[in-house]
Design a protein around this motif. Structure first.
Motif, PDB file in Angstrom:
ATOM      1  N   VAL A 169       0.829  -1.200   0.000  1.00  0.00           N
ATOM      2  CA  VAL A 169       0.000   0.000   0.000  1.00  0.00           C
ATOM      3  C   VAL A 169       0.867   1.254   0.000  1.00  0.00           C
ATOM      4  N   ARG A 170       1.882   1.276   0.851  1.00  0.00           N
ATOM      5  CA  ARG A 170       2.756   2.453   0.899  1.00  0.00           C
ATOM      6  C   ARG A 170       3.455   2.675  -0.435  1.00  0.00           C
ATOM      7  N   GLU A 171       3.941   1.607  -1.037  1.00  0.00           N
ATOM      8  CA  GLU A 171       4.646   1.737  -2.315  1.00  0.00           C
ATOM      9  C   GLU A 171       3.736   2.321  -3.388  1.00  0.00           C
ATOM     10  N   HIS A 172       2.510   1.838  -3.450  1.00  0.00           N
ATOM     11  CA  HIS A 172       1.611   2.294  -4.499  1.00  0.00           C
ATOM     12  C   HIS A 172       1.066   3.690  -4.223  1.00  0.00           C
ATOM     13  N   LEU A 173       0.735   3.979  -2.981  1.00  0.00           N
ATOM     14  CA  LEU A 173       0.181   5.294  -2.684  1.00  0.00           C
ATOM     15  C   LEU A 173       1.248   6.377  -2.667  1.00  0.00           C
ATOM     16  N   SER A 174       2.490   5.995  -2.536  1.00  0.00           N
ATOM     17  CA  SER A 174       3.566   6.975  -2.590  1.00  0.00           C
ATOM     18  C   SER A 174       3.941   7.327  -4.022  1.00  0.00           C
ATOM     19  N   SER A 175       3.428   6.557  -4.969  1.00  0.00           N
ATOM     20  CA  SER A 175       3.667   6.848  -6.377  1.00  0.00           C
ATOM     21  C   SER A 175       2.831   8.036  -6.809  1.00  0.00           C
ATOM     22  N   SER A 176       3.404   8.867  -7.656  1.00  0.00           N
ATOM     23  CA  SER A 176       2.670  10.046  -8.135  1.00  0.00           C
ATOM     24  C   SER A 176       1.508   9.658  -9.042  1.00  0.00           C
ATOM     25  N   GLN A 177       1.487   8.398  -9.499  1.00  0.00           N
ATOM     26  CA  GLN A 177       0.447   7.948 -10.426  1.00  0.00           C
ATOM     27  C   GLN A 177      -0.707   7.242  -9.726  1.00  0.00           C
ATOM     28  N   ALA A 178      -0.623   7.072  -8.424  1.00  0.00           N
ATOM     29  CA  ALA A 178      -1.654   6.305  -7.722  1.00  0.00           C
ATOM     30  C   ALA A 178      -2.085   7.025  -6.457  1.00  0.00           C
ATOM     31  N   ALA A 179      -3.399   7.018  -6.205  1.00  0.00           N
ATOM     32  CA  ALA A 179      -3.889   7.635  -4.984  1.00  0.00           C
ATOM     33  C   ALA A 179      -4.905   6.737  -4.270  1.00  0.00           C
ATOM     34  N   TRP A 180      -5.289   5.630  -4.929  1.00  0.00           N
ATOM     35  CA  TRP A 180      -6.181   4.684  -4.267  1.00  0.00           C
ATOM     36  C   TRP A 180      -6.119   3.348  -4.993  1.00  0.00           C
ATOM     37  N   GLY A 181      -6.686   2.324  -4.354  1.00  0.00           N
ATOM     38  CA  GLY A 181      -6.678   1.011  -4.979  1.00  0.00           C
ATOM     39  C   GLY A 181      -7.355  -0.020  -4.109  1.00  0.00           C
ATOM     40  N   ARG A 182      -7.172  -1.277  -4.495  1.00  0.00           N
ATOM     41  CA  ARG A 182      -7.751  -2.393  -3.758  1.00  0.00           C
ATOM     42  C   ARG A 182      -7.000  -3.662  -4.108  1.00  0.00           C
TER      43      ARG A 182
END
Length: 234
Positions: free
Chosen positions: A105-118
């Protein structure tokens, strides 16, 4: 030229769990939450008025439990407001996260291209149909960008607040917030699987539950109010 400083610590993750009369699963839930608490996650359990003492048991096991009006959307919003973390993950009481979920979660939300997911989901139960239901749930979510609460939705605090949190409605709050979130950012659909309980399918019957859920989604898409759908669901 000034170099941008690097934060000394990674963004903190809050795991928010709405509960209501979960005494039978309280031990398994707290054992699971203890893993993430030990890894530094902020754990917020939001009780909607349990009368089976499950909130007391969870608190006695060392977790922060707060009270809220009953209703999953209300409880999750209350939990989000009670946290201080940059990243939020909403976890159903009968769902278990995959290993290294916090890191993912941290890796993906720290990306400038991602702000949410599942996450993808694996439904566990007695019915032989559940593996098929699990695969179809994940595929549908990937194609539509709509997540269900069983898939452990995660989001940056900034985006969560920007869309106003979960809409306060008795059903389909996960569908509605997904619709709002995907207008702002494309979701990250992680193939790592959460494991969620199939008790709903086991108790009601697999085919009956599948048909009911599709009818409810179809009706919601056509504009039937969530309050009416909640009555049908019950």
């Amino acid at each position: 030229m000034l170099r941008q400083s690097t934060p000394p610590y990674p963004p903190r993750l809050a795991i928010i769990v709405p509960v209501l009369n979960e005494i039978d699963g309280a031990r398994a839930l707290t054992e699971h939450l203890a893993i993430w608490q030990q890894r530094g996650a902020e754990i917020i359990v939001v009780d909607g008025g349990s009368d089976d003492k499950s909130d007391i048991v969870i608190r006695e096991r060392g977790f922060h439990v707060i009270r809220s009006e009953q209703g999953r959307a209300v409880q999750m919003n209350t939990g989000a407001r009670a946290t201080t973390s940059t990243h939020l993950l909403f976890l159903h009481a009968d769902t278990r996260l995959p290993p290294q979920a916090d890191t993912l979660v941290r890796e993906h939300l720290s990306s400038s291209q991602a702000a949410w997911g599942r996450f993808d989901a694996q439904i566990e139960g007695h019915s032989s149909l559940l593996p098929v239901v699990s695969r179809l749930m994940s595929l549908r979510s990937r194609l539509t960008g709509i997540a269900t609460g069983d898939q452990a939705i995660f989001v940056t605090r900034e985006l969560f607040e920007q869309v106003g949190g979960f809409p306060v409605q008795p059903l389909m709050e996960d569908v509605e917030i997904s619709k709002r979130l995907k207008l702002m950012a494309t979701p990250r659909c992680l193939r790592d699987k959460v494991v969620t309980s199939g008790r709903r399918w086991d108790e009601r019957g697999s085919w009956q539950t599948i048909l009911l859920m599709w009818r409810l989604r179809w009706a919601y898409w056509r504009g039937v109010p969530a309050e009416q759908l909640a009555f049908r669901y019950r």
